[in-house]
Write a protein that holds these residues in place. Structure first.
Motif, mmCIF file in Angstrom:
data_model
loop_
_atom_site.group_PDB
_atom_site.id
_atom_site.type_symbol
_atom_site.label_atom_id
_atom_site.label_comp_id
_atom_site.label_asym_id
_atom_site.label_seq_id
_atom_site.Cartn_x
_atom_site.Cartn_y
_atom_site.Cartn_z
ATOM 1 N N VAL A 254 -4.577 -7.871 -3.143
ATOM 2 C CA VAL A 254 -3.206 -7.392 -3.040
ATOM 3 C C VAL A 254 -2.474 -8.348 -2.105
ATOM 4 N N VAL B 197 2.580 -6.665 -0.809
ATOM 5 C CA VAL B 197 3.235 -5.708 -1.699
ATOM 6 C C VAL B 197 4.084 -4.726 -0.901
ATOM 7 N N LYS C 15 -4.293 -3.530 -9.204
ATOM 8 C CA LYS C 15 -3.736 -2.172 -9.265
ATOM 9 C C LYS C 15 -4.621 -1.149 -8.556
ATOM 10 N N LEU D 69 -4.667 -1.570 -4.908
ATOM 11 C CA LEU D 69 -3.400 -1.147 -4.307
ATOM 12 C C LEU D 69 -3.310 0.376 -4.182
ATOM 13 N N PRO E 137 -5.693 -1.926 4.272
ATOM 14 C CA PRO E 137 -5.058 -3.246 4.225
ATOM 15 C C PRO E 137 -5.762 -4.142 5.242
ATOM 16 N N MET F 45 2.151 -5.491 -12.140
ATOM 17 C CA MET F 45 1.381 -6.290 -11.171
ATOM 18 C C MET F 45 0.674 -7.453 -11.838
#
Lengths: 356, 230
Positions: free
Chosen positions: A26, A29, A49, A52, A62, A221
């Motif tokens: 990711v 985003v 996806k 995320l 994250p 995405m």
């Protein structure tokens, strides 16, 4: 659908470090999902996806310091393990492979979600019965998952995910292992839950059909980035990114039909005053008898070679491949008239010498 | 009846009861098997679960802890049991106060069993669908609930199967321990049967071991089958 964000993701990076390289699953985003939305995230497998959406309940953290994950106003990254677990109960999740426990009956699988609910045994039994009723499996409560079909298993998954009355339901490719008919019924159930319970749904899929059926907003995405985002109608009728166009074409088939249309004699031998155009229109524009108007007002006839009409959120969205023919001047006037009336016009080929 | 038995296996009849008799042997074998299964099983289970949750893919992934446990298990699994039997004498003396008899065999039996069972448990539990574990995490459950309500519950049929395998291997180990002074059917078969040329004793002791094994295997299979709903 209000404008109050229930999920806010800011500056999200997820980087997996492998011995040989780094994988940016990711990549920076930003995403804001409103209460009551059915928010679709589309992309091919490997686009990031699943990673995320796992950030939403922090099954995946994250990897950067600047990341912010807000759900219902609470900053999840600032919570300790116990507080986070409490929050997770308000975020339901369903999976491609259902992830039910084989050792437990359907009722016990749903009941499993209620272990920390504080309900008494009797209240839990009532809640389980209520949930199985909601997903239409009341008669299966004593069966085991291995006795159910894929669609039924997913209904159990939905019942389990809803047990703690979550505000949000994350659907991770929940219909990807199902046949088209079952897919439609599961999507119907999700849309129903969205209306009845005001449930916010985040739906990730690689099938544009699923998005088209129930989403009101969509993000596309690719390689860890959100490359396009907007209202379903807007993205569907005016896609910007090439990938978005590809995805839309998987359900409209306009681009793929173009190749066939271009082989036709009428398109091969366009005369002066004849043009091959792609017409796109949304909602109100379709109410007007467009083709008739062109003929009556400009003396231009329209030969429809391919057409696709979708009803998205009760609004018709149409795409037509048409050969218009008249005198060069009349045809130009007709094209201008359509543009002025909110029809998207793309001239694909012209019979005029030197193009138009 | 007794006459017939006397003719076919005179030594068995003569050595049926008494301090070193067949009945005592059965009890000693069951005694060693039971306590080793219970204590070794619990230690092995704990180690096996720890190996799964501290694994790189586990719910409490921790490279250092995993690495230590992994090496510990490997080392103790690699020591041949017959060597373990004599090497741990001092520890045995310290823990149970004696190094002979069934009680004296327990410490090496447990040390020999726990790492073996830990690997069995690990191999069983890692086969549980990671998606099921993830769904429990998504439901807001912590490690304890996931271990007890998902890993051990979902893995139970296979855990029973591997436990049966382990118990049978424990019975094998008790026979080996018996040969060096722990008593039990293994001791009877070797010391009283084989070494004294009393073949009927060897055969009957062996058959009794087989009966115990078959009963455990049969019960285990039945139970596992009953609760397996895959």
């Amino acid at each position: 659908m209000s404008d109050q964000p229930i999920i806010e993701l800011k500056n999200i990076d997820v980087i997996f470090k492998e011995p040989e390289r780094e994988v940016r699953a990711v990549d920076d985003v930003q995403l804001s999902i409103n209460k009551g939305d059915i928010f679709g995230i589309v992309g091919y497998s490997g686009a990031g996806k699943s990673t995320l959406v796992r950030v939403i309940n922090l099954l995946q953290r994250p990897t950067n310091q600047a990341a912010v994950v807000k759900v219902n106003g609470a900053d999840l990254l600032k919570l300790n393990a116990k507080e986070l677990r409490t929050k997770r109960r308000k975020i339901g999740m369903i999976f491609q492979h259902f992830n039910l426990m084989n050792a437990l009956t359907i009722a016990d699988n749903v009941d499993f979600a209620l272990k920390k609910s504080g309900l008494s045994k009797v209240e839990r039994q009532q809640r389980v019965a209520e949930l199985l009723e909601l997903v239409g499996l009341a008669d299966k409560s004593h069966d085991y998952p291995s006795q159910l079909s894929g669609g039924q298993k997913q209904r159990v998954g939905i019942a389990r995910a809803l047990a703690n009355r979550p505000d949000i339901l994350i659907s991770d490719e929940a219909t990807s292992a199902l046949d088209p008919k079952t897919t439609a019924s599961i999507l119907g159930l999700l849309a129903d839950l969205n209306r009845k319970l005001g449930l916010t749904i985040v739906l990730i899929t690689h099938e544009m059909d699923a998005v088209k059926q129930i989403c009101n907003r969509v993000a596309v995405m690719d390689a860890g980035k959100v490359i396009e985002e907007g209202d379903l109608l807007q993205v569907f009728s005016q896609p910007r990114a090439e990938l978005t166009k590809d995805f839309i074409d998987t359900t409209t088939h306009i681009q793929s039909s173009l190749a066939v249309v271009e082989q036709q004699a009428i398109v091969q031998n366009l005369q002066p005053g004849e043009v091959l155009v792609q017409l796109g229109y949304v909602g109100a524009a379709t109410d007007q008898p467009l083709i008739t108007t062109l003929y009556k007002q400009f003396n231009v006839s329209a030969n429809i070679l391919f057409g696709n009409l979708e009803i998205l959120q009760d609004t018709p969205v149409g795409q037509l491949l048409v050969v218009l023919s008249g005198t060069p001047k009349e045809t130009q006037q007709a094209l201008r008239f359509m543009q002025e009336n909110d029809v998207q016009v793309t001239v694909l080929k012209s019979g005029d010498k030197g193009g138009n | 009846m007794l006459n017939f038995l006397n003719q076919v296996m005179p030594n068995v009849v003569e050595n049926w009861s008494g301090d070193t008799g067949m009945v005592t042997g059965i009890w000693q074998t069951l005694y060693m098997t039971f306590w080793t299964t219970l204590i070794g099983g619990l230690i092995g289970l704990a180690l096996g679960v720890a190996l799964v949750i501290y694994d790189e893919q586990g719910i409490m992934a921790n490279k250092a802890v995993y690495s230590i446990l992994d090496k510990f298990v490997n080392v103790f699994r690699s020591i041949p049991f017959i060597i373990l039997l004599s090497v741990v004498f001092p520890i045995t003396q310290f823990i149970v106060g004696t190094t002979i008899g069934p009680k004296g065999a327990l410490v090496p039996l447990i040390i020999g069993t726990a790492p073996f069972y830990a690997r069995q448990v690990q191999n069983t539990l890692v086969q549980i669908d990671p998606g099921v574990i993830e769904s429990a995490e998504a439901l807001g459950y912590g490690p304890w609930t996931i271990i007890t309500k998902v890993y051990l519950r979902e893995g139970l049929p296979d855990l029973i199967r591997t436990s049966v395998l382990t118990i049978i291997s424990i019975i094998g180990l008790t026979a080996m321990a018996g040969a060096v002074g722990a008593g039990g059917l293994g001791y009877i078969a070797v010391s009283k049967g084989y070494q004294r040329y009393q073949n009927d004793i060897t055969i009957v002791a062996t058959l009794l071991i087989l009966v115990i094994v078959f009963i455990i295997q049969g019960l285990g299979d039945l139970w596992a089958k009953k609760i397996d709903h895959r």
